[in-house]
Write a protein that holds these residues in place. Structure first.
Motif, PDB file in Angstrom:
ATOM      1  N   ARG A 151      48.938  93.574   0.089  1.00 49.12           N
ATOM      2  CA  ARG A 151      48.386  94.960   1.080  1.00 49.12           C
ATOM      3  C   ARG A 151      47.237  94.131   2.145  1.00 49.12           C
ATOM      4  O   ARG A 151      46.815  93.373   1.659  1.00 49.12           O
ATOM      5  N   GLN A 152      47.346  94.755   2.949  1.00 47.60           N
ATOM      6  CA  GLN A 152      46.590  94.276   4.233  1.00 47.60           C
ATOM      7  C   GLN A 152      45.032  94.478   3.459  1.00 47.60           C
ATOM      8  O   GLN A 152      44.089  93.422   4.022  1.00 47.60           O
ATOM      9  N   TYR A 153      44.605  95.261   2.804  1.00 47.87           N
ATOM     10  CA  TYR A 153      43.211  95.407   2.359  1.00 47.87           C
ATOM     11  C   TYR A 153      42.952  94.414   1.786  1.00 47.87           C
ATOM     12  O   TYR A 153      41.719  93.872   1.588  1.00 47.87           O
ATOM     13  N   TYR A 154      43.991  93.679   0.731  1.00 47.77           N
ATOM     14  CA  TYR A 154      43.472  92.371  -0.058  1.00 47.77           C
ATOM     15  C   TYR A 154      43.606  91.235   0.522  1.00 47.77           C
ATOM     16  O   TYR A 154      43.047  90.273   0.560  1.00 47.77           O
ATOM     17  N   ILE A 155      44.654  91.296   1.617  1.00 49.54           N
ATOM     18  CA  ILE A 155      44.618  89.919   2.582  1.00 49.54           C
ATOM     19  C   ILE A 155      43.433  89.709   3.368  1.00 49.54           C
ATOM     20  O   ILE A 155      42.926  88.394   3.639  1.00 49.54           O
ATOM     21  N   ASP A 156      43.021  90.809   3.765  1.00 53.29           N
ATOM     22  CA  ASP A 156      41.631  90.817   4.594  1.00 53.29           C
ATOM     23  C   ASP A 156      40.557  90.104   3.727  1.00 53.29           C
ATOM     24  O   ASP A 156      39.627  89.193   4.429  1.00 53.29           O
ATOM     25  N   ARG A 157      40.457  90.473   2.515  1.00 53.26           N
ATOM     26  CA  ARG A 157      39.416  89.799   1.838  1.00 53.26           C
ATOM     27  C   ARG A 157      39.816  88.416   0.950  1.00 53.26           C
ATOM     28  O   ARG A 157      38.817  87.930   1.024  1.00 53.26           O
ATOM     29  N   ILE A 158      41.041  88.023   0.748  1.00 51.65           N
ATOM     30  CA  ILE A 158      41.184  86.737   0.285  1.00 51.65           C
ATOM     31  C   ILE A 158      41.298  85.913   1.534  1.00 51.65           C
ATOM     32  O   ILE A 158      40.586  84.656   1.291  1.00 51.65           O
ATOM     33  N   ARG A 188      53.098  96.893   2.619  1.00 53.99           N
ATOM     34  CA  ARG A 188      52.769  95.491   2.120  1.00 53.99           C
ATOM     35  C   ARG A 188      52.957  94.829   3.543  1.00 53.99           C
ATOM     36  O   ARG A 188      53.569  95.335   4.438  1.00 53.99           O
ATOM     37  N   ILE A 189      52.532  93.431   3.283  1.00 50.61           N
ATOM     38  CA  ILE A 189      52.655  92.854   4.713  1.00 50.61           C
ATOM     39  C   ILE A 189      53.816  91.781   4.424  1.00 50.61           C
ATOM     40  O   ILE A 189      53.582  90.970   3.491  1.00 50.61           O
ATOM     41  N   ALA A 190      54.771  91.590   5.323  1.00 50.64           N
ATOM     42  CA  ALA A 190      55.588  90.667   5.248  1.00 50.64           C
ATOM     43  C   ALA A 190      55.632  89.445   5.951  1.00 50.64           C
ATOM     44  O   ALA A 190      54.325  89.308   6.634  1.00 50.64           O
ATOM     45  N   GLN A 191      56.235  88.431   5.983  1.00 50.44           N
ATOM     46  CA  GLN A 191      56.185  87.336   7.059  1.00 50.44           C
ATOM     47  C   GLN A 191      55.986  87.677   8.368  1.00 50.44           C
ATOM     48  O   GLN A 191      56.775  88.498   8.695  1.00 50.44           O
ATOM     49  N   GLY A 192      55.046  87.005   8.950  1.00 52.51           N
ATOM     50  CA  GLY A 192      54.631  87.101  10.122  1.00 52.51           C
ATOM     51  C   GLY A 192      53.762  88.200  10.484  1.00 52.51           C
ATOM     52  O   GLY A 192      53.499  88.661  11.436  1.00 52.51           O
ATOM     53  N   GLY A 193      53.093  88.953   9.499  1.00 59.01           N
ATOM     54  CA  GLY A 193      52.330  89.713   9.564  1.00 59.01           C
ATOM     55  C   GLY A 193      52.873  91.411   9.639  1.00 59.01           C
ATOM     56  O   GLY A 193      52.357  92.302  10.064  1.00 59.01           O
ATOM     57  N   ILE A 232      67.729  94.790   1.972  1.00 56.85           N
ATOM     58  CA  ILE A 232      67.615  95.251   3.262  1.00 56.85           C
ATOM     59  C   ILE A 232      66.809  94.121   3.947  1.00 56.85           C
ATOM     60  O   ILE A 232      66.535  94.427   5.341  1.00 56.85           O
ATOM     61  N   GLY A 233      66.289  92.866   3.380  1.00 60.10           N
ATOM     62  CA  GLY A 233      65.647  92.021   3.931  1.00 60.10           C
ATOM     63  C   GLY A 233      64.119  91.914   4.193  1.00 60.10           C
ATOM     64  O   GLY A 233      63.644  90.990   4.681  1.00 60.10           O
ATOM     65  N   ASP A 234      63.534  93.113   3.382  1.00 61.74           N
ATOM     66  CA  ASP A 234      62.019  92.888   3.310  1.00 61.74           C
ATOM     67  C   ASP A 234      61.330  91.844   2.714  1.00 61.74           C
ATOM     68  O   ASP A 234      60.157  91.303   3.015  1.00 61.74           O
ATOM     69  N   MET A 235      62.200  91.516   1.511  1.00 64.98           N
ATOM     70  CA  MET A 235      61.520  90.528   0.753  1.00 64.98           C
ATOM     71  C   MET A 235      62.708  89.572   0.270  1.00 64.98           C
ATOM     72  O   MET A 235      63.799  89.834   0.710  1.00 64.98           O
ATOM     73  N   SER A 236      62.232  88.549  -0.435  1.00 62.64           N
ATOM     74  CA  SER A 236      63.412  87.711  -1.011  1.00 62.64           C
ATOM     75  C   SER A 236      63.310  87.281  -2.417  1.00 62.64           C
ATOM     76  O   SER A 236      62.268  87.727  -3.062  1.00 62.64           O
ATOM     77  N   LEU A 237      64.333  86.993  -3.196  1.00 66.25           N
ATOM     78  CA  LEU A 237      64.187  86.852  -4.645  1.00 66.25           C
ATOM     79  C   LEU A 237      63.141  85.410  -4.795  1.00 66.25           C
ATOM     80  O   LEU A 237      62.299  85.532  -5.893  1.00 66.25           O
ATOM     81  N   ARG A 242      54.460  86.407  -2.761  1.00 68.60           N
ATOM     82  CA  ARG A 242      54.187  87.911  -3.090  1.00 68.60           C
ATOM     83  C   ARG A 242      53.719  88.833  -1.826  1.00 68.60           C
ATOM     84  O   ARG A 242      52.476  88.220  -1.485  1.00 68.60           O
ATOM     85  N   PRO A 243      54.319  89.666  -1.527  1.00 66.07           N
ATOM     86  CA  PRO A 243      53.743  90.269  -0.287  1.00 66.07           C
ATOM     87  C   PRO A 243      52.532  91.160  -0.844  1.00 66.07           C
ATOM     88  O   PRO A 243      52.573  92.063  -1.720  1.00 66.07           O
TER      89      PRO A 243
END
Length: 401
Positions: A394-401, A324-329, A382-387, A391-392
């Motif tokens: 996938r790059q595949y759908y980010i490109d389409r959105i 998945r893609i986190a903040q800042g790509g 571990i800091g990848d996400m936050s409560l 929502r993180p």
């Protein structure tokens, strides 16, 4: 410039640390000479309380200043705002020291508490403020003399953009803008700003241009006819660590609903990449860590039960990971309990549906109660996400959105 900013900030922190050391040493001397009324000797500096305070209190001050949000880019700081922040932070820190250190001392009268508080407050406040104002004044001089500057990109190439560029460059004293070029908002070639700055591309090239030229600030100076493009521009800038400045419409100015800053004759709406102050980010991260640890420990029987059921439901691994893609790509792997059969996406990424044949029988139950997502508390830990956060995806759908 970025290396200069880091060095300047480290020097700023170092001087805060030095101010705290000097304040404590002078306060200790004052306590011996005035409060305890003894003949001061160099041997008094061998007192364990002196070394304990010298090793702990300066670090405490640095932590408190960090939490208060003092340790940001020194070249963007307002000296007046820093005066107010230093005053408030010093008051808070002094009350902590009062109850943790001073009240434990042997004193001859209660008035000595107030005198001790006042003396230490003045020493800490004025030494810290002196060092800070010295550094910030020097930083302002560096900006005005163009010794340092922020790589700045202009979005737009006609009337407003030209007026802005001309006005900024006509001043004797710089405000730190180092224009590297501009991009077009509408993709057309008739841009008059091209006579002054190189055109670096179009709107869709924004992320690449920011990375290539190490852009610090983006100024949006588009014409009224180009306003339909602003939404796309802001979406492309959303994950970029740049300061965004925009020339507002007259309606925005009259409404008074935006944060604005005067740059020479121009008025800017300012949008900073970090909207939460440091103390809020620390609290938010602390809640993430505490909640994740509690869930992982207290619900460990549920994790074990779910893992056994996944293993027995169908052949394949217990856990499923997906990029998945986190903040800042930044890419990272998200972890879930596997709810689908192996090779469910062998024909490519596909969203799941209510009666998806790729989902196992136990997978339907997990998805109903969100049990498949509870391993994500590890990602939160571990800091990848936050409560609380977006929502993180996938790059595949980010490109389409």
């Amino acid at each position: 410039m970025r290396q200069t900013k880091k060095i300047g900030l480290l020097f700023y922190i170092l001087l805060d640390y030095l101010a705290a050391i000097l304040a404590w040493a002078l306060f200790f001397t004052y306590r011996k000479l005035v409060i305890e009324n003894v003949v001061f000797e160099w041997g008094h500096f061998q007192d364990p309380k002196f070394f304990l305070g010298l090793s702990i209190i300066p670090i405490g001050w640095v932590i408190l200043h960090f939490v208060s949000g003092s340790y940001t880019d020194i070249y963007r700081k307002s000296r007046l705002a820093e005066l107010f922040r230093t005053t408030v932070t010093t008051f808070i820190g002094m009350f902590i020291i009062l109850f943790a250190v001073i009240l434990d001392d042997v004193v001859t009268s209660y008035t000595s508490y107030y005198r001790s508080f006042a003396v230490l407050f003045m020493l800490q406040f004025f030494l810290t403020l002196f060092f800070r104002m010295t550094v910030l004044t020097r930083a302002k001089q560096q900006l005005e003399s163009k010794a340092v500057g922020y790589n700045t990109l202009i979005v737009g190439g006609n009337g407003k953009a030209i007026d802005l560029y001309t006005e900024v460059n006509s001043q004797e004293r710089s405000l730190g803008y180092r224009f590297v070029g501009f991009i077009t908002a509408d993709g057309k070639s008739n841009n008059r700003l091209e006579q002054h700055l190189p055109i670096l591309g179009g709107v869709n090239d924004l992320p690449k241009i920011i990375q290539k030229y190490q852009i610090d600030e983006v100024i949006i100076a588009v014409e009224t006819s180009e306003h339909p493009y602003i939404n796309n521009i802001m979406n492309l800038l959303a994950d970029q660590q740049v300061v965004i400045k925009m020339i507002p419409d007259m309606y925005d100015i009259l409404a008074g609903s935006v944060r604005m800053n005067h740059v020479l004759g121009a008025v800017f709406i300012e949008i900073y990449p970090e909207l939460m102050p440091a103390w809020q980010r620390i609290i938010k991260r602390s809640i993430d860590i505490v909640a994740s640890v509690l869930v992982l420990l207290l619900f460990s029987p549920l994790y074990l039960f779910t893992a056994i059921k996944v293993k027995r439901s169908s052949p394949g691994p217990i856990f499923y990971k997906q990029e998945r893609i986190a903040q800042g790509g930044r890419p990272f792997y998200i972890y879930k309990f596997r709810s689908m059969y192996v090779d469910a996406e062998k024909h490519g990424p596909a969203l799941s549906s209510k009666n998806d044949s790729r989902i196992t029988p136990w997978g339907f139950i997990m998805r109903k109660w969100r049990l498949d997502e509870i391993p994500q508390f590890y990602n939160v830990l571990i800091g990848d996400m936050s409560l609380v956060g977006p929502r993180p995806e996938r790059q595949y759908y980010i490109d389409r959105i």
